[in-house]
Design a protein around this motif. Structure first.
Motif, PDB file in Angstrom:
ATOM      1  N   GLU A 165       0.810  -1.222   0.000  1.00  0.00           N
ATOM      2  CA  GLU A 165       0.000   0.000   0.000  1.00  0.00           C
ATOM      3  C   GLU A 165       0.841   1.268   0.000  1.00  0.00           C
ATOM      4  O   GLU A 165       0.470   2.278  -0.615  1.00  0.00           O
ATOM      5  CB  GLU A 165      -0.947  -0.005   1.203  1.00  0.00           C
ATOM      6  N   VAL A 166       1.983   1.251   0.699  1.00  0.00           N
ATOM      7  CA  VAL A 166       2.800   2.469   0.780  1.00  0.00           C
ATOM      8  C   VAL A 166       3.277   2.894  -0.603  1.00  0.00           C
ATOM      9  O   VAL A 166       3.433   4.091  -0.887  1.00  0.00           O
ATOM     10  CB  VAL A 166       3.989   2.263   1.744  1.00  0.00           C
ATOM     11  N   ASP A 167       3.488   1.938  -1.502  1.00  0.00           N
ATOM     12  CA  ASP A 167       3.913   2.257  -2.864  1.00  0.00           C
ATOM     13  C   ASP A 167       2.769   2.792  -3.713  1.00  0.00           C
ATOM     14  O   ASP A 167       2.989   3.289  -4.820  1.00  0.00           O
ATOM     15  CB  ASP A 167       4.512   1.010  -3.534  1.00  0.00           C
ATOM     16  N   MET A 168       1.546   2.682  -3.199  1.00  0.00           N
ATOM     17  CA  MET A 168       0.384   3.243  -3.887  1.00  0.00           C
ATOM     18  C   MET A 168      -0.034   4.573  -3.269  1.00  0.00           C
ATOM     19  O   MET A 168      -1.076   5.130  -3.609  1.00  0.00           O
ATOM     20  CB  MET A 168      -0.778   2.247  -3.829  1.00  0.00           C
ATOM     21  N   GLY A 169       0.787   5.058  -2.337  1.00  0.00           N
ATOM     22  CA  GLY A 169       0.516   6.358  -1.735  1.00  0.00           C
ATOM     23  C   GLY A 169      -0.534   6.350  -0.648  1.00  0.00           C
ATOM     24  O   GLY A 169      -1.150   7.385  -0.369  1.00  0.00           O
ATOM     25  N   ARG A 226       6.651  -2.326  11.315  1.00  0.00           N
ATOM     26  CA  ARG A 226       6.876  -0.970  10.816  1.00  0.00           C
ATOM     27  C   ARG A 226       7.839  -0.971   9.630  1.00  0.00           C
ATOM     28  O   ARG A 226       7.631  -0.271   8.640  1.00  0.00           O
ATOM     29  CB  ARG A 226       7.421  -0.085  11.932  1.00  0.00           C
ATOM     30  N   GLU A 227       8.893  -1.766   9.722  1.00  0.00           N
ATOM     31  CA  GLU A 227       9.862  -1.826   8.620  1.00  0.00           C
ATOM     32  C   GLU A 227       9.190  -2.280   7.327  1.00  0.00           C
ATOM     33  O   GLU A 227       9.357  -1.657   6.270  1.00  0.00           O
ATOM     34  CB  GLU A 227      10.998  -2.785   8.969  1.00  0.00           C
ATOM     35  N   LEU A 228       8.420  -3.345   7.403  1.00  0.00           N
ATOM     36  CA  LEU A 228       7.771  -3.866   6.201  1.00  0.00           C
ATOM     37  C   LEU A 228       6.711  -2.903   5.675  1.00  0.00           C
ATOM     38  O   LEU A 228       6.541  -2.752   4.466  1.00  0.00           O
ATOM     39  CB  LEU A 228       7.142  -5.224   6.499  1.00  0.00           C
ATOM     40  N   ALA A 229       5.996  -2.235   6.593  1.00  0.00           N
ATOM     41  CA  ALA A 229       4.943  -1.315   6.171  1.00  0.00           C
ATOM     42  C   ALA A 229       5.516  -0.032   5.583  1.00  0.00           C
ATOM     43  O   ALA A 229       4.971   0.520   4.621  1.00  0.00           O
ATOM     44  CB  ALA A 229       4.036  -0.989   7.357  1.00  0.00           C
ATOM     45  N   TYR A 230       6.609   0.484   6.155  1.00  0.00           N
ATOM     46  CA  TYR A 230       7.209   1.730   5.670  1.00  0.00           C
ATOM     47  C   TYR A 230       7.940   1.547   4.342  1.00  0.00           C
ATOM     48  O   TYR A 230       7.921   2.429   3.487  1.00  0.00           O
ATOM     49  CB  TYR A 230       8.207   2.283   6.694  1.00  0.00           C
TER      50      TYR A 230
END
Length: 270
Positions: A144-148, A169-173
């Motif tokens: 999701e983070v790569d989709m903004g 947090r590492e995987l999500a960020y």
């Protein structure tokens, strides 16, 4: 069981096999997926013959996540007013959350068998399951983070309880992809298997072992473990005492004790 557009559902030996069945679309989660999964898990809860559930994906991948076309369709309903758009989007997100809450709240154990891609919404789904297993070449990512945007269907709420806050947090960020072996190393999956066939055989072996136990005992155990996610140890001890005040009167206890004493395999009623 009904005919489904996004799933194939089979029941054998007390195990319901729920297969995401859109292999030509990398098992992307379309509109049918989100409504049908609620119906499927309502059937699972209501069917005493079902004791365990295995979720897998048809074809080469578990799931590539939420179907982008479905998200685009939601955006076409936006009007000129930001507040009304926000209300529409909030209600839609809560609906999607409810689909995976149906998995999480299922009274029976749910095992995820992951191969190939498990991206975005795929992570949301498997974190709602009791246990997760994967092939060594599986590819898992919070995309999701790569989709903004921030993941909003359960990953950020459930994943830290599975692998710990820092790794979550590492995987999500970063949105980085991890393989099956790294997923096992951080505790996201319990075991890894060499290939898809070995994965399915291994997961069904575990599911079969669970299905052979007292369904009363298994459901009570799941309820206690789920309760403890949000309560203190003292709360949990009080709850299990109240629960077992009734459940220890089950015929399953007598069946289990007799089987143990006679060194026989117990046969529990559904």
């Amino acid at each position: 069981m009904s005919d489904y557009k996004a799933f194939r559902v089979e029941l054998k030996d007390k195990i319901a096999h729920v297969v995401i069945n859109r292999p030509d679309k990398l098992n992307a989660m379309n509109a049918d997926f989100w409504t049908e999964i609620i119906d499927i898990f309502r059937w699972v809860d209501d069917t005493d013959e079902v004791r365990v559930v295995v979720i897998s994906g048809a074809g080469k991948h578990f799931s590539s996540g939420i179907d982008v076309a479905m998200l685009a369709q939601t955006a076409t309903k936006f009007g000129p007013d930001a507040a009304r758009n926000a209300d529409l989007m909030r209600r839609r997100i809560l609906e999607l959350q409810g689909s995976f809450n149906a998995v999480d709240n299922c009274r029976k154990p749910v095992l995820a068998a992951v191969h190939g891609y498990c991206l975005g919404g795929g992570i949301d789904l498997i974190t709602a399951c009791d246990m997760r297993y994967a092939t060594v070449d599986a590819q898992l990512s919070i995309r999701e983070v790569d989709m903004g945007l921030a993941a909003d269907v359960g990953t950020l709420q459930r994943l830290p309880r599975i692998i710990g806050d820092g790794l979550a947090r590492e995987l999500a960020y970063t949105g980085r992809t991890i393989g099956g072996e790294e997923a096992r190393g951080i505790g996201l999956v319990n075991r890894t298997y060499a290939d898809y066939d070995a994965l399915i055989d291994g997961v069904f072996e575990i599911a079969g072992e669970i299905a052979g136990k007292s369904p009363v005992a298994v459901r009570g155990t799941k309820r206690m473990l789920s309760f403890m996610r949000d309560h203190s140890i003292d709360d949990g001890l009080e709850y299990v005492a109240t629960w077992n005040a009734a459940m220890l009167q089950s015929a399953d206890v007598r069946v289990a004790m007799a089987a143990f004493m006679s060194k026989q395999k117990p046969d529990f009623a559904d």
